[in-house]
Design an enzyme around this catalytic site. Structure first.
Site, mmCIF file in Angstrom:
data_model
loop_
_atom_site.group_PDB
_atom_site.id
_atom_site.type_symbol
_atom_site.label_atom_id
_atom_site.label_comp_id
_atom_site.label_asym_id
_atom_site.label_seq_id
_atom_site.Cartn_x
_atom_site.Cartn_y
_atom_site.Cartn_z
ATOM 1 N N ASP A 37 0.867 -1.171 0.000
ATOM 2 C CA ASP A 37 0.000 0.000 0.000
ATOM 3 C C ASP A 37 0.913 1.232 0.000
ATOM 4 O OD1 ASP A 37 1.026 0.194 2.532
ATOM 5 O OD2 ASP A 37 -0.857 -0.181 3.561
ATOM 6 N N CYS A 96 -11.448 -29.308 7.730
ATOM 7 C CA CYS A 96 -10.430 -28.359 7.273
ATOM 8 C C CYS A 96 -9.105 -29.101 7.084
ATOM 9 C CB CYS A 96 -10.252 -27.221 8.278
ATOM 10 S SG CYS A 96 -8.907 -26.083 7.827
#
Lengths: 370, 370
Positions: free
Chosen positions: B92, B303
């Site tokens: 960013d 999972c």
């Protein structure tokens, strides 16, 4: 076949290369056990521990009995399942921590009462309880409950501790109930060689699957430690593994292997790693030092650990500087790998018959073992 | 060939399945980027991040410019080498953190001056500096320097921020000097749709390799967020990737993909993981809860992450209870894997043409995306 086999011995010293067979597979000795106090080697997943080359880890009964409790570990399927570590595990008896971490409220021939370091709760521990807890935790190797004395200790205090250690060892032997779990006796006696002889003789007379030398690395210094280990190791049966508890620096380990010791554990590689201290063959490295800011070197040239293969000193210094967990994680990985590489070198030197010479040179010259 | 290719689109909504080509390889979109603030996804090694299925990570320019500094990262060989991450990275611009983490001392059309959150030092940042720093860090995708407003913001404040964001975007475009590094523009405007339209039009007119929607997930709530994203995404070129910054919860992501967004980043899976909060398809799980003490279940049934394959809820609860690093590490691994499984499901649904229906059902019913 015995559970311990010596496959090579150095002709010039006590060093031997062995295999300890446990319920979770063989351990190549001399072996170093990373310390997984509360059921985890701090900061590492089991696959990261395995990648350092560790074949066996140690967990602390004292910590596990207080949190989460032996009954909880038992209910979830035992310590191996709990830690997600499918290889050999050794638990200590809690003795050392009772004397070093707790506020003792009572100690007598029966046992000890102490205040938990977690919540201050009063806890009772003795030979039978410590053995039962370890039976339930389910490690491959468990230890007798012993009395650890500080250094220095008054002669009467030492004598009393040795007497209790012997009496408690007998009770542990009696109380031991789990098949396939090896029970090791512990020799105490500080740096008093006569007391060590007496204790060794009695402990060996009781008879255990292996023998530990306890009560060292408590401030007596390298020379006293080595002298005591050399004296004591020679008194222990050649066909049983010998374990030097809580030791130590690489130089301590090399000297103790020379005296015939087969197993070691120590918090130094992990604790120092968390404090930005790295072991290297070129000597210690302090990774917080600003000299490393833009270093593109690995922690240790030639090291094959994950940290050295992937990260620069500059990046690791930055992680410590920012209190990022990755700093401690990477140095823990490196230091444990450093210790395992040392043990692999020791094992190879013994196999090839050159250990004594290698050790003398290493001890005299090499920063990495000091 | 363009750097972004849409390989499938959902006929019933804006969702598309694409591939973003970067200097460090392709990124399958819609993509979720784990946040590696200071050059490390907190607590994980790069191989652990890779194992979660992440194809691109985000690092924060604001943090890296203060520590260790762009020149240090450049000297050690750039951000990929520094982080030991050989795949795509996005940085960013520092804009968001300047406004959220710092004590601002000056802001005008030229840029901002702020006090570092590390040591209070006065730091100057503007379009040219932010671009130059990102050029030197060397990420694959870099972002324009923009002005982020809090929520709610006065209309004049918002308008001013949009005007600056547009002017700064033009300057970033001019200042950008690194070949092979994609530069994304950012659309601001709060939840004012007219302002968003104006900003999008101007930013698209300048022309960038991709377009981000900034200034959301700052307290406006799911409905406002979705309305603004739907409005804004439709204004952005179909042949360029769209990135919704700092978002969000699974439900936010599903809704934004429906509106045509391709890229996401958010600290939720990592930050929540460190706080013992697990995402599961059956809803949130708080692992400190004593109900898990002797649970032998994995965090989430079915999972395939390292934590779920190896550890019980009981053990993970114990690690949090003892402040052991392994607790945060395991939940970070799980939560990041949860997010990557969500993205994989989203990509598959778009490929198979069933995304819109799946998303509607998921948003209406499934705890796991709320």
């Amino acid at each position: 076949m015995s559970h311990f086999e010596v496959i090579a011995s150095d002709p010039h010293c006590g060093a031997r290369r062995g295999v300890l067979t446990t319920a979770h597979g063989p351990v190549q000795t001399p072996a170093f056990m990373p310390v997984g106090t509360a059921g985890t080697v701090k900061g590492l997943t089991p696959d990261q521990i395995e990648a350092t080359g560790a074949g066996i880890v140690l967990a602390n009964t004292y910590h596990l009995m207080l949190r989460p409790g032996a009954e909880v570990v038992e209910r979830v399927g035992g310590l191996h399942r709990f830690m997600a570590w499918d290889r050999p595990i050794l638990t200590d008896s809690g003795g050392y921590q009772v004397f070093s971490l707790s506020a003792l409220t009572r100690i007598d021939d029966e046992g000890v009462e102490f205040a938990s370091h977690v919540d201050g709760a009063k806890v009772h521990l003795n030979a039978e309880i410590a053995t039962n807890i370890q039976n339930r935790l389910g490690a491959d190797v468990i230890m007798c409950f012993d009395e650890c004395t500080p250094f220095p200790a008054e002669p009467e205090r030492l004598e009393k501790a040795v007497a209790r250690t012997i009496a408690w060892a007998r009770r542990c032997r009696q109380a031991h109930r789990r098949d396939g779990q090896l029970l090791f006796g512990i020799v105490q006696g500080g740096i008093d060689l006569a007391l060590r002889s007496h204790c060794a003789e009695e402990i060996v007379r009781i008879g255990f699957d292996g023998y530990a030398i306890g009560g060292l690395s408590v401030g007596e210094g390298h020379e006293h430690m080595v002298r005591t280990v050399e004296h004591t190791a020679a008194l222990l049966p050649a066909d049983r593994p010998r374990y030097l508890m809580g030791v130590g620096m690489p130089a301590d380990i090399v000297a103790a292997v020379r005296a015939g010791v087969d197993m070691f554990d120590c918090v130094l590689p992990t604790r120092n790693g968390r404090n930005a201290f790295a072991f290297t063959r070129q000597g210690p490295l302090r990774l917080r030092n600003s000299v490393h800011i833009d270093s593109t070197e690995p922690i240790e040239d030639g090291c094959d650990c994950y940290a050295c293969r992937n990260f620069t000193r500059g990046a690791i210094r930055h992680f410590f500087n920012c209190s990022e967990m990755l700093g401690p994680i990477l140095l823990t990985v490196h230091n444990l790998r450093f210790y395992q590489r040392l043990m692999a070198e020791i094992r190879l030197q013994i196999e090839q018959g050159g250990f004594d010479c290698w050790a003398a040179t290493a001890l005299a010259r090499d920063d990495s073992v000091r």
